[in-house]
Scaffold this motif. Structure first.
Motif, PDB file in Angstrom:
ATOM      1  N   THR A  90       0.856  -1.193   0.000  1.00 47.81           N
ATOM      2  CA  THR A  90       0.000   0.000   0.000  1.00 47.81           C
ATOM      3  C   THR A  90       0.886   1.235   0.000  1.00 47.81           C
ATOM      4  OG1 THR A  90      -1.637  -1.176   1.360  1.00 47.81           O
ATOM      5  CG2 THR A  90      -1.852   1.224   1.248  1.00 47.81           C
ATOM      6  N   LEU A  91       0.462   2.281  -0.667  1.00 43.62           N
ATOM      7  CA  LEU A  91       1.181   3.553  -0.597  1.00 43.62           C
ATOM      8  C   LEU A  91       1.077   4.085   0.831  1.00 43.62           C
ATOM      9  CD1 LEU A  91       0.025   5.432  -3.831  1.00 43.62           C
ATOM     10  CD2 LEU A  91       2.005   3.941  -3.539  1.00 43.62           C
ATOM     11  N   PHE A  92       2.206   4.571   1.375  1.00 38.36           N
ATOM     12  CA  PHE A  92       2.135   5.075   2.746  1.00 38.36           C
ATOM     13  C   PHE A  92       2.995   6.318   2.932  1.00 38.36           C
ATOM     14  CE2 PHE A  92       5.623   1.941   2.886  1.00 38.36           C
ATOM     15  CZ  PHE A  92       6.637   2.667   3.494  1.00 38.36           C
ATOM     16  N   ILE A 124       5.589  10.256   0.135  1.00 41.79           N
ATOM     17  CA  ILE A 124       4.809   9.026   0.000  1.00 41.79           C
ATOM     18  C   ILE A 124       5.700   7.947  -0.597  1.00 41.79           C
ATOM     19  CG2 ILE A 124       2.802   7.941  -1.095  1.00 41.79           C
ATOM     20  CD1 ILE A 124       1.500  10.720  -1.176  1.00 41.79           C
ATOM     21  N   TYR A 125       5.683   6.781   0.029  1.00 36.79           N
ATOM     22  CA  TYR A 125       6.480   5.642  -0.423  1.00 36.79           C
ATOM     23  C   TYR A 125       5.591   4.619  -1.122  1.00 36.79           C
ATOM     24  CZ  TYR A 125      10.238   7.232   2.704  1.00 36.79           C
ATOM     25  OH  TYR A 125      11.218   7.962   3.318  1.00 36.79           O
ATOM     26  N   GLY A 126       6.157   3.963  -2.130  1.00 37.84           N
ATOM     27  CA  GLY A 126       5.423   2.914  -2.814  1.00 37.84           C
ATOM     28  C   GLY A 126       6.360   1.933  -3.492  1.00 37.84           C
ATOM     29  N   HIS A 127       5.878   0.706  -3.686  1.00 34.74           N
ATOM     30  CA  HIS A 127       6.691  -0.345  -4.294  1.00 34.74           C
ATOM     31  C   HIS A 127       6.913  -0.143  -5.790  1.00 34.74           C
ATOM     32  CE1 HIS A 127       7.333  -3.002  -0.999  1.00 34.74           C
ATOM     33  NE2 HIS A 127       6.077  -3.349  -0.847  1.00 34.74           N
ATOM     34  N   HIS A 128       8.091  -0.520  -6.224  1.00 35.67           N
ATOM     35  CA  HIS A 128       8.360  -0.723  -7.647  1.00 35.67           C
ATOM     36  C   HIS A 128       8.286  -2.226  -7.885  1.00 35.67           C
ATOM     37  CE1 HIS A 128      11.690  -1.181 -10.921  1.00 35.67           C
ATOM     38  NE2 HIS A 128      10.483  -1.273 -11.443  1.00 35.67           N
ATOM     39  N   ILE A 129       7.257  -2.661  -8.603  1.00 33.85           N
ATOM     40  CA  ILE A 129       7.064  -4.083  -8.894  1.00 33.85           C
ATOM     41  C   ILE A 129       7.756  -4.395 -10.210  1.00 33.85           C
ATOM     42  CG2 ILE A 129       5.389  -5.944  -9.177  1.00 33.85           C
ATOM     43  CD1 ILE A 129       5.257  -4.601  -6.449  1.00 33.85           C
TER      44      ILE A 129
END
Length: 227
Positions: A92-94, A110-115
């Motif tokens: 989840t973005l957090f 805001i942090y988010g995954h690089h898939i």
């Protein structure tokens, strides 16, 4: 952060089958923006009812980045759980607990995954900003929080290694300290956007992993100023 998340306001079902299986509750998004729903057209009250950690909705037009954002210090949980609570590497973005959304802080990070296996989910599309042509076509970010609505223009895109710099710094001891922070980002930017940040501006910083730069410690940072 190796993976984080995205959900479109017009379509709360995410781009992958895994995201689809954990689709957001239908009240979370509406087909058009209405008063009280900011620029994203999302029913923020419904999002908060679905998850008490909900703080805002992030959308970058013409990309798949269209997701809820939570505020938390339990980052380990949201690295492998979706907004609905379903366990998933999508995450989840957090934003971190140190950020003040009510006042708000001068910088909201805001942090988010690089898939790496899917360039259309979570913050994976951010890597497109390494190409200036992509930036030209996607220079605007919308971010509606529980307290404010915001339109942002990207002013810097940069690579860094984890620990070299702190892009999530929320508040600053002085206007000069804030501008020093901004100028450091501009100096490292992959290209000149021509967007100027003023002393009293507020900025938004999006952070994801970029293993093509620095391996596991590589980060891509996209920074935008509120209009």
């Amino acid at each position: 952060i190796e993976p984080i998340i995205s959900v479109t306001a017009g379509n709360p079902i995410s781009p992958t089958s895994e995201l689809s299986s954990a689709a957001q509750p239908s009240p979370m998004a509406s087909s058009s923006s209405v008063p009280g729903q900011g620029h994203t057209g999302v029913d923020l009250s419904a999002c908060l009812a679905a998850n008490v950690d909900f703080i805002g909705w992030l959308r970058i037009p013409d990309t798949t980045i269209d997701y809820p954002v939570v505020q938390t210090d339990d980052t380990d949980y949201y690295l492998n759980h979706m907004f609905t609570g379903k366990q998933s590497y999508i995450g989840t973005l957090f934003s971190l607990g140190k950020t003040d959304f009510h006042t708000p802080s001068r910088n909201i990070a805001i942090y988010g995954h690089h898939i790496r296996s899917n360039d259309q989910v979570m913050f994976s599309p951010l890597l497109g900003y390494k190409d200036e042509a992509f930036y030209t076509d996607h220079d605007t970010i919308y971010f509606d929080t529980r307290y404010h609505t915001g339109t942002y223009k990207i002013f810097a895109v940069l690579n860094m290694r984890n620990g070299e710099w702190e892009p999530s710094m929320a508040d600053f001891v002085s206007a000069d300290a804030f501008l020093d922070f901004v100028h450091q980002a501009e100096a490292q930017s992959l290209y000149d956007t021509g967007i100027t940040v003023q002393t009293m501006d507020h900025i938004l910083t999006l952070i994801t992993c970029d293993r093509s730069y620095g391996g596991g410690d590589g980060r891509l940072v996209v920074m935008a100023v509120q209009q």
